[in-house]
Design a protein around this motif. Sequence first.
Motif, short mmCIF file in Angstrom:
data_model
loop_
_atom_site.label_atom_id
_atom_site.label_comp_id
_atom_site.label_asym_id
_atom_site.label_seq_id
_atom_site.Cartn_x
_atom_site.Cartn_y
_atom_site.Cartn_z
N PRO A 57 -6.85 -2.09 6.95
CA PRO A 57 -5.49 -1.67 6.60
C PRO A 57 -4.83 -0.83 7.69
CG PRO A 57 -7.07 -0.37 5.39
CD PRO A 57 -7.85 -1.42 6.12
N ASP A 58 -5.59 -0.39 8.68
CA ASP A 58 -5.04 0.42 9.78
C ASP A 58 -4.28 -0.41 10.81
OD1 ASP A 58 -6.25 2.62 8.64
OD2 ASP A 58 -7.95 2.62 10.01
N LEU A 59 -4.40 -1.73 10.74
CA LEU A 59 -3.83 -2.60 11.77
C LEU A 59 -2.34 -2.84 11.53
CD1 LEU A 59 -6.67 -5.28 11.95
CD2 LEU A 59 -6.37 -3.27 13.38
N SER A 60 -1.61 -2.97 12.64
CA SER A 60 -0.19 -3.31 12.55
C SER A 60 -0.05 -4.82 12.48
CB SER A 60 0.54 -2.77 13.78
OG SER A 60 0.08 -3.42 14.95
N THR A 61 1.12 -5.28 12.09
CA THR A 61 1.38 -6.72 11.96
C THR A 61 1.15 -7.46 13.27
OG1 THR A 61 2.93 -6.29 10.17
CG2 THR A 61 3.09 -8.43 11.24
N LEU B 218 -1.31 -6.73 1.59
CA LEU B 218 -2.19 -5.57 1.45
C LEU B 218 -2.56 -5.42 -0.02
CD1 LEU B 218 -3.43 -3.12 2.95
CD2 LEU B 218 -1.37 -1.86 2.33
N LYS B 219 -3.84 -5.50 -0.32
CA LYS B 219 -4.31 -5.44 -1.70
C LYS B 219 -5.45 -4.44 -1.82
CE LYS B 219 -2.96 -9.98 -3.21
NZ LYS B 219 -1.89 -9.55 -4.08
N ASP B 220 -5.64 -3.95 -3.05
CA ASP B 220 -6.76 -3.06 -3.34
C ASP B 220 -8.07 -3.82 -3.26
OD1 ASP B 220 -5.15 -0.83 -3.86
OD2 ASP B 220 -4.89 -1.39 -5.95
N LYS C 149 -10.00 1.51 1.00
CA LYS C 149 -9.82 1.08 -0.39
C LYS C 149 -8.82 -0.07 -0.49
CE LYS C 149 -11.17 5.49 -2.12
NZ LYS C 149 -11.19 6.42 -3.17
N LYS C 150 -8.23 -0.45 0.66
CA LYS C 150 -7.28 -1.56 0.73
C LYS C 150 -7.59 -2.39 1.95
CE LYS C 150 -3.37 0.73 -1.50
NZ LYS C 150 -2.76 -0.18 -2.42
N ALA C 151 -7.09 -3.63 1.95
CA ALA C 151 -7.24 -4.51 3.11
C ALA C 151 -6.13 -5.55 3.10
CB ALA C 151 -8.60 -5.19 3.09
N PHE C 152 -5.83 -6.08 4.28
CA PHE C 152 -4.90 -7.20 4.39
C PHE C 152 -5.68 -8.49 4.17
CE2 PHE C 152 -2.61 -4.03 6.95
CZ PHE C 152 -1.37 -4.12 6.35
N MET D 197 -2.86 -16.41 -6.10
CA MET D 197 -2.77 -15.06 -5.51
C MET D 197 -1.38 -14.85 -4.91
SD MET D 197 -5.52 -13.14 -5.70
CE MET D 197 -5.55 -12.05 -4.31
N ASN D 198 -0.84 -15.85 -4.29
CA ASN D 198 0.47 -15.75 -3.68
C ASN D 198 1.57 -15.83 -4.73
OD1 ASN D 198 1.71 -15.26 -1.25
ND2 ASN D 198 2.18 -17.39 -0.87
#
Length: 109
Positions: free
Chosen positions: A12-16, A45-47, A56-59, A103-104
Amino acid sequence: MNKFEAVILFSPDLSTPIINKEEDKFGKIIENLKGKIHEKENWGLKDLSYAINNYKKAFYKYYQIEILGSELKSIKKNLTQNEKILRHLFIKVDEHQKLPTKMNNNEEK
């Protein structure tokens, strides 16, 4: 050629732009192994169900791939060594599901 559906969880720290660059790298790996990405979806980005590396989140990114099953080992090794990727999952399928996935769809409602 076998059909696979893959989900990759990015930090989740990554930019687009960084995520897009990592996706391009993944696409090149598939192409170099004579495979093809048919479709892909950005699930956003989801839990996470549980913390991974204190995140606790990730793309979430979803792919429909066609490649020889024997090539999966090298793909998984490459993804495992990438610090920007938290987890990955490949599932062999007979036919790819129609897009958009559930999901989408849930995000659009």
